[in-house]
Each structure stands twice: as C-alpha cells, then as structure tokens.
Design an enzyme around this catalytic site. Structure first.
Site, PDB file in Angstrom:
ATOM      1  N   THR A   8     -18.329 -43.939   8.188  1.00 26.77           N
ATOM      2  CA  THR A   8     -18.627 -45.212   8.813  1.00 26.77           C
ATOM      3  C   THR A   8     -18.612 -46.298   7.757  1.00 26.77           C
ATOM      4  O   THR A   8     -18.894 -46.048   6.589  1.00 26.77           O
ATOM      5  CB  THR A   8     -19.975 -45.178   9.566  1.00 26.77           C
ATOM      6  OG1 THR A   8     -20.142 -46.407  10.278  1.00 26.77           O
ATOM      7  CG2 THR A   8     -21.145 -44.983   8.628  1.00 26.77           C
ATOM      8  N   HIS A  65     -30.303 -31.123   6.408  1.00 30.12           N
ATOM      9  CA  HIS A  65     -30.729 -30.229   5.327  1.00 30.12           C
ATOM     10  C   HIS A  65     -30.698 -28.753   5.736  1.00 30.12           C
ATOM     11  O   HIS A  65     -30.756 -27.884   4.874  1.00 30.12           O
ATOM     12  CB  HIS A  65     -32.141 -30.598   4.844  1.00 30.12           C
ATOM     13  CG  HIS A  65     -32.168 -31.805   3.974  1.00 30.12           C
ATOM     14  ND1 HIS A  65     -31.937 -31.745   2.628  1.00 30.12           N
ATOM     15  CD2 HIS A  65     -32.386 -33.106   4.254  1.00 30.12           C
ATOM     16  CE1 HIS A  65     -32.023 -32.957   2.109  1.00 30.12           C
ATOM     17  NE2 HIS A  65     -32.290 -33.805   3.080  1.00 30.12           N
TER      18      HIS A  65
END
Length: 95
Positions: A8, A65
């Site tokens: 992005t 994560h």
C-alpha cells in the site's frame, strides 16, 4: 483477493508515515509513504561526517506474529532497502 501480502502507498496522497492494517486472511502488509529529499549524515573514510541530501522513502511492515517472526520481517525490510538503494543490481539479480 486470495493474496497473502499487500503493498500500500500513502505517498500519492501526500502521506509520509502511517500504520497499515492487515486485511484478513492476509499475513502482512508493506506500507510506503511519500519519498522526499532529506538531510542525511554520511560518514567519510576519514571518520568525518558530511550532511548530504538523500531521497528517503519511509516504509513500514505490519505482520501477523503467528506467521512471521519480527527478525524475519526486519531482514526483509533490510533486503528491500538494499535493493532499492541500487536498482541496477536489483534488476540484474532478479530471477
């Protein structure tokens, strides 16, 4: 649709720094701000520093994560930074 990684860019709207949010079920998103000329301290071989203008592109990576370790994400950003610093080498090493 069906991807695992998003790029992005807020630079086109004048943005510099931001925190991109992962779109489920993707695992990571790389956000890039607007590239701007900034003063940077560069060390010479003599140990003296010069202040020189450099084109700086802010980048940030947000990741899940559970899928990726922070060290791996940092190494990826380091590799990407090195590639962008020398586009000729980047193009020659792409496979």
């Amino acid at each position: 649709q069906g991807g695992t990684f998003t790029l992005t860019n807020m630079g086109s709207t004048g943005g510099e720094h931001f925190a991109p949010i992962i779109n489920y079920p993707q695992t990571a998103i790389l956000g890039m701000g607007g590239a701007r000329m900034k003063p940077v301290a560069i060390e010479k071989k003599t140990g003296v520093y010069d202040i020189v203008p450099r084109l700086i592109l802010p980048m940030v990576i947000t990741f899940d994560h559970r899928v990726l370790d922070g060290g791996d994400a940092q190494r990826f950003l380091g590799m990407l930074t090195e590639a962008l610093e020398d586009p000729d080498v980047m193009m020659m090493t792409m496979t």
